[in-house]
Design a protein around this motif. Structure first.
Motif, short mmCIF file in Angstrom:
data_model
loop_
_atom_site.label_atom_id
_atom_site.label_comp_id
_atom_site.label_asym_id
_atom_site.label_seq_id
_atom_site.Cartn_x
_atom_site.Cartn_y
_atom_site.Cartn_z
N ASP A 41 1.36 -1.32 -0.35
CA ASP A 41 -0.22 0.01 0.19
C ASP A 41 0.76 1.20 0.20
O ASP A 41 0.76 2.44 -0.79
CB ASP A 41 -0.86 -0.25 1.52
CG ASP A 41 -2.19 -0.66 1.00
OD1 ASP A 41 -2.56 -1.52 0.08
OD2 ASP A 41 -2.71 -1.17 2.31
N SER A 85 0.72 -2.60 4.00
CA SER A 85 0.14 -2.70 3.72
C SER A 85 -1.29 -3.02 4.69
O SER A 85 -1.13 -3.90 5.37
CB SER A 85 -0.08 -4.02 2.83
OG SER A 85 1.05 -3.78 1.62
N ARG A 134 -5.38 -5.88 3.57
CA ARG A 134 -4.77 -6.63 1.92
C ARG A 134 -3.88 -8.48 2.83
O ARG A 134 -4.23 -8.68 3.73
CB ARG A 134 -3.84 -5.70 1.87
CG ARG A 134 -4.33 -4.55 1.46
CD ARG A 134 -4.68 -4.49 0.06
NE ARG A 134 -3.48 -5.01 -0.84
CZ ARG A 134 -2.58 -4.30 -1.20
NH1 ARG A 134 -3.07 -3.05 -1.62
NH2 ARG A 134 -2.25 -3.95 -2.61
#
Ligand SMILES: Nc1ncnc2c1ncn2[C@@H]1O[C@H](COP(=O)(O)OP(=O)(O)O)[C@@H](O)[C@H]1O
Ligand SMILES: [Mg+2]
Length: 499
Positions: A73, A164, A168
């Motif tokens: 991310d 993340s 996720r």
């Protein structure tokens, strides 16, 4: 860099960023070692293309690439500041956006990597694999984190960090392989960027130093000229012997200081590339006479013979920088006199090449002095280099003469070198291409036919003088013998008479 090239690089990077996952799939084989190599090659290529972008762009691109390839991310580049604390340098989110405001990340993970120097991969913060670290990561609402050290020749300069959110998937072993390979590349890029900056800084500071020196030594010369001038006037006055002695001390100190300041000015001008050469008509004999006039007294005081043979085919009406030529020769002769306690110093001038309007002359200043050890022959042309620094206390000098002379000769298009035998003597030579003055025809062979076939005996204590005179006599067609003192000469004459 051309504009086209820059546009091309940006386009290539854009393409790589968009399609990096596809490209990566193509290079991944499943074999960790091979994958590491492939990823490194890919990254090296990207790096090479990025070399035309500015530093901030390159690091952002690399962080984006890492986020994209690991499917994280966020990616954060943390570099150590002067105190050694980690500082967020680049923070990028999905799709290559800059993260605004204060960026929170797992400080415990970063601290663990900094202290151990090894990477950490938390696949799932809830799995309990790293009990304490996992907990702190979970508190930040994160599932998965990877962090690797950035090393610059074994020094940790920072860490690279990706994470993340809980929603996720966790990072896999393959992600870690790719991540570590990418981080190595980031470290290489950062090293290159720092080296580039350091070299730009070093260049700027060295230029500033040369300019400062050039200005300073110029300013120093003005009052020194007054000291030298007024001292000379004072010496013309009626002085008591004691006063005269004191003024003589001022004069000789002022002279050495002037010489040193002039040398420093020359070195700084050469380093700053501000030394301009002039081109004037001159007579080589005047230049040589100036040098021998200036130094013959010093040679005489030391009981040295100073000779200056100029071979017959040397053109003497020349065009070039006579002042600089005089400076080079007198530097060499000054050294030769300084480092020789008995015997002789010679300035031998010959002609290497000659055509209509130019000639390459060769000057060799040879002495019978202390000589130079082999391992010093190269370094004596470097600034401030002296074989025996105690000499400078005895004879003065700062080790600037030879580097200046060599530079001047090279600026005038010639070469300089030295040969020496320790304890026997040295020979410093240089070549110099010069223009000959228009109308200065090739020298006419002297018509000394009367001497042809005669025998001659050259008697002189100086080897150089003997060699020189014999060369001359032979060029006139004489048979020639040499003797170094009257006894030898008489012996030769007797032998010749009985033949
Ligand atoms: N003719 C020579 N014989 C022996 N040593 C020499 C001679 N010329 C130069 N050198 C060596 O090279 C060094 C550098 O010479 P130079 O650059 O002219 O500096 P300086 O004369 O101020 O010492 C000298 O200190 C000396 O050690
Ligand atoms: Mg010198």
């Amino acid at each position: 860099m051309s504009e086209d090239h820059a546009v091309n690089s940006v386009a290539t990077i854009e393409l790589l960023r968009r399609d990096s996952q596809k490209i990566l799939k193509g290079v991944l084989t499943g074999d960790p070692e091979k994958d590491r190599r492939n990823v490194s090659t890919l990254l090296a290529t990207i790096n090479a293309v990025s070399s035309n972008l500015d530093d901030a762009e390159i690091t952002k691109n690399l962080v984006d690439m890492i986020v994209s390839l690991t499917e994280a991310d966020r990616g954060i580049l943390l570099l150590r500041d002067a105190e050694g604390d980690l500082e967020v340098t680049v923070a990028r989110g999905l799709g290559g956006v800059d993260l605004e405001g204060e960026v929170t990340y797992s400080r415990s993970v970063a601290a663990k990597v900094t202290s151990s120097g090894r990477s950490v991969c938390i696949v799932d913060s809830l799995s309990g694999e790293y009990p304490r670290l996992g907990e702190s990561v979970h508190e930040l609402q994160l599932r998965t984190v990877m962090c690797a050290p950035l090393l610059m020749s074994d020094n940790l300069i920072g860490v690279m960090y990706v994470d993340s959110r809980l929603a996720r998937e966790g990072f896999t072993g393959a992600d870690l392989t790719v991540f570590e390979a990418l981080c190595k590349q980031v470290a290489i890029s950062l090293t290159n960027i720092r080296l580039k900056r350091a070299s730009v800084r070093a260049e700027a500071s060295s230029e500033a130093k040369s300019l400062f020196l050039a200005n300073m030594s110029h300013e120093l010369r003005t009052p020194m000229n007054a000291v030298v001038g007024v001292t000379a006037l004072l010496l013309d006055e009626d002085l008591t012997p004691q006063q005269r002695e004191l003024v003589e001390i001022i004069r000789s100190s002022a002279d050495s200081l002037m010489a040193l300041v002039s040398d420093i000015l020359d070195v700084s001008k050469i380093e700053a590339g501000h030394l301009d050469m002039v081109s004037v008509d001159f007579d080589l004999r005047d230049v040589l006479e100036d040098v021998t006039d200036q130094l013959s007294l010093r040679a005489l005081e030391k009981g040295l013979e100073l000779v200056c043979p100029v071979e017959l085919d040397v053109p003497v009406l020349l065009r070039g920088d006579a002042g600089r030529l005089r400076q080079v020769i007198s530097n060499l002769v000054e050294n030769a006199v300084k480092f020789t306690s008995q015997g002789e110093v010679s300035i031998w001038v010959s002609c290497d090449e000659r055509d209509e309007d130019r000639a390459t002359l060769r000057f060799a200043v040879t002495d019978t002095g202390i000589g130079i050890p082999d391992d010093h022959l190269e370094t004596i042309f470097c600034t401030f280099s002296q074989v025996d620094p105690s000499h400078s206390r005895r004879h003065g000098g700062a080790g600037l003469g030879l580097p200046i002379a060599k530079h001047l000769v090279e600026l005038m298009g010639g070469e300089m070198g030295a040969n020496s035998v320790l304890g026997k003597g040295s020979s410093f030579w240089f070549t110099l291409p010069l223009l000959t003055q228009p109308g200065c025809a090739l020298p006419v062979e002297p018509a000394l036919t009367k001497l042809e076939g005669k025998s001659a005996l050259v008697v002189d204590a100086s080897v150089m003088n003997r060699v020189w005179l014999s060369t001359l006599m032979e060029s006139w067609g004489c048979g020639c013998e040499e003797a170094e003192d009257p006894e030898q000469a008489m012996a030769r004459l007797r032998r010749a008479a009985t033949r």
